[in-house]
Write a protein that holds these residues in place. Sequence first.
Motif, PDB file in Angstrom:
ATOM      1  N   ASP A  50       0.838  -1.195   0.000  1.00 44.78           N
ATOM      2  CA  ASP A  50       0.000   0.000   0.000  1.00 44.78           C
ATOM      3  C   ASP A  50       0.872   1.243   0.000  1.00 44.78           C
ATOM      4  O   ASP A  50       2.092   1.182   0.233  1.00 44.78           O
ATOM      5  N   ALA A  51       0.268   2.385  -0.284  1.00 42.74           N
ATOM      6  CA  ALA A  51       1.014   3.625  -0.466  1.00 42.74           C
ATOM      7  C   ALA A  51       1.773   4.028   0.788  1.00 42.74           C
ATOM      8  O   ALA A  51       2.942   4.432   0.724  1.00 42.74           O
ATOM      9  N   ASP A  52       1.130   3.961   1.943  1.00 41.53           N
ATOM     10  CA  ASP A  52       1.794   4.406   3.168  1.00 41.53           C
ATOM     11  C   ASP A  52       3.007   3.544   3.493  1.00 41.53           C
ATOM     12  O   ASP A  52       4.027   4.057   3.979  1.00 41.53           O
ATOM     13  N   ASP A  87      -3.361   7.377  -5.593  1.00 42.43           N
ATOM     14  CA  ASP A  87      -3.350   7.318  -4.132  1.00 42.43           C
ATOM     15  C   ASP A  87      -1.942   7.580  -3.591  1.00 42.43           C
ATOM     16  O   ASP A  87      -1.758   8.346  -2.632  1.00 42.43           O
ATOM     17  N   LEU A  88      -0.941   6.979  -4.222  1.00 36.07           N
ATOM     18  CA  LEU A  88       0.446   7.129  -3.785  1.00 36.07           C
ATOM     19  C   LEU A  88       0.916   8.579  -3.896  1.00 36.07           C
ATOM     20  O   LEU A  88       1.488   9.133  -2.945  1.00 36.07           O
ATOM     21  N   ALA A  92       1.814  11.194  -0.976  1.00 34.95           N
ATOM     22  CA  ALA A  92       3.169  11.749  -0.972  1.00 34.95           C
ATOM     23  C   ALA A  92       3.127  13.270  -0.826  1.00 34.95           C
ATOM     24  O   ALA A  92       3.888  13.852  -0.039  1.00 34.95           O
ATOM     25  N   HIS A  93       2.234  13.924  -1.548  1.00 31.04           N
ATOM     26  CA  HIS A  93       2.115  15.376  -1.444  1.00 31.04           C
ATOM     27  C   HIS A  93       1.647  15.793  -0.062  1.00 31.04           C
ATOM     28  O   HIS A  93       2.051  16.848   0.443  1.00 31.04           O
ATOM     29  N   GLU A  94       0.779  14.979   0.543  1.00 29.91           N
ATOM     30  CA  GLU A  94       0.349  15.293   1.906  1.00 29.91           C
ATOM     31  C   GLU A  94       1.522  15.258   2.877  1.00 29.91           C
ATOM     32  O   GLU A  94       1.524  15.953   3.899  1.00 29.91           O
ATOM     33  N   ILE A  97       6.323  15.388  -0.043  1.00 30.65           N
ATOM     34  CA  ILE A  97       7.319  14.675  -0.833  1.00 30.65           C
ATOM     35  C   ILE A  97       7.157  15.031  -2.306  1.00 30.65           C
ATOM     36  O   ILE A  97       6.066  14.952  -2.866  1.00 30.65           O
ATOM     37  N   ASN A  98       8.253  15.407  -2.949  1.00 34.09           N
ATOM     38  CA  ASN A  98       8.269  15.704  -4.377  1.00 34.09           C
ATOM     39  C   ASN A  98       8.009  14.426  -5.170  1.00 34.09           C
ATOM     40  O   ASN A  98       8.573  13.371  -4.872  1.00 34.09           O
ATOM     41  N   THR A  99       7.169  14.510  -6.205  1.00 33.38           N
ATOM     42  CA  THR A  99       6.767  13.335  -6.975  1.00 33.38           C
ATOM     43  C   THR A  99       7.154  13.466  -8.438  1.00 33.38           C
ATOM     44  O   THR A  99       6.982  14.512  -9.050  1.00 33.38           O
ATOM     45  N   CYS A 100       7.662  12.373  -8.980  1.00 39.08           N
ATOM     46  CA  CYS A 100       8.056  12.321 -10.388  1.00 39.08           C
ATOM     47  C   CYS A 100       7.529  11.034 -10.993  1.00 39.08           C
ATOM     48  O   CYS A 100       7.636   9.967 -10.384  1.00 39.08           O
ATOM     49  N   LEU A 101       6.967  11.129 -12.186  1.00 35.55           N
ATOM     50  CA  LEU A 101       6.455   9.964 -12.910  1.00 35.55           C
ATOM     51  C   LEU A 101       7.315   9.712 -14.132  1.00 35.55           C
ATOM     52  O   LEU A 101       7.437  10.570 -15.002  1.00 35.55           O
TER      53      LEU A 101
END
Length: 242
Positions: A50-52, A87-88, A92-94, A97-101
């Motif tokens: 799961d994401a967490d 969801d992930l 992450a934004h909450e 955390i910086n996110t990259c796809l």
Amino acid sequence: MQGLVHSTESFGSADGPGVRYIIFLKGCPMRCRYCHNPDTWAGEGGTMMDADALLDQAERYRGYWGPEGGITVSGGEALLQMDFLLDLFTRAHERGINTCLDTSLAPFTREEPFFSKFERLMDACDLVMADIKHIDPEQHLALTGRDNANILDCLSHLSEIGQPMWIRHVLVPGITDVDEYLYRTRDFIAGLKTVERVEVLPYHTLGVFKWKELGLPYTLEGVEPPTPERVERATKILRGQL
């Protein structure tokens, strides 16, 4: 909500800005002839997480990320697991955390429900690293097994909505390392307003052993990596310097 994870890498330095925690998801609709991760193609095997749980693992290394680092989700093709990815990235934004796809964009469609979910995903995505496998539709089909019309449409859409992008292009002698195709790719990239970086990735044979282990025929046998001079020329062309 769980995703099917192939593997993770703690200290990625070539998969987005800064130092990144990389999550490789399982499943891919493409069959790129030069793929160095064919073991990620199948949408089975791997580990359900799961994401967490993933973010808890990632944050163990947060002290190394610096101001630009974060997580990068790759594959396989992460967009095949859209609900989990959304969801992930939201979680992450909450956490700040910086996110990259890192994506081929192959699953993109303007049809629902995918398109609305994609729009929400982009709200939680700081950077899209997109591969342009081949600019020519027929050559793209021969190289990957799929058409590229929806991929180019997605890149145009990302530009329109202001999504920051890095463009990557794998340079394969005799296939993508052709000046005509490079200039056509350059012209397309020039029409995108949000491209922050263009990278040329030289074709290599480091993943060939995986094809053999999986019993898959490797159709680029005998193709040598491009010379440094060709990589430099291709880079200059795609960046509009030549």
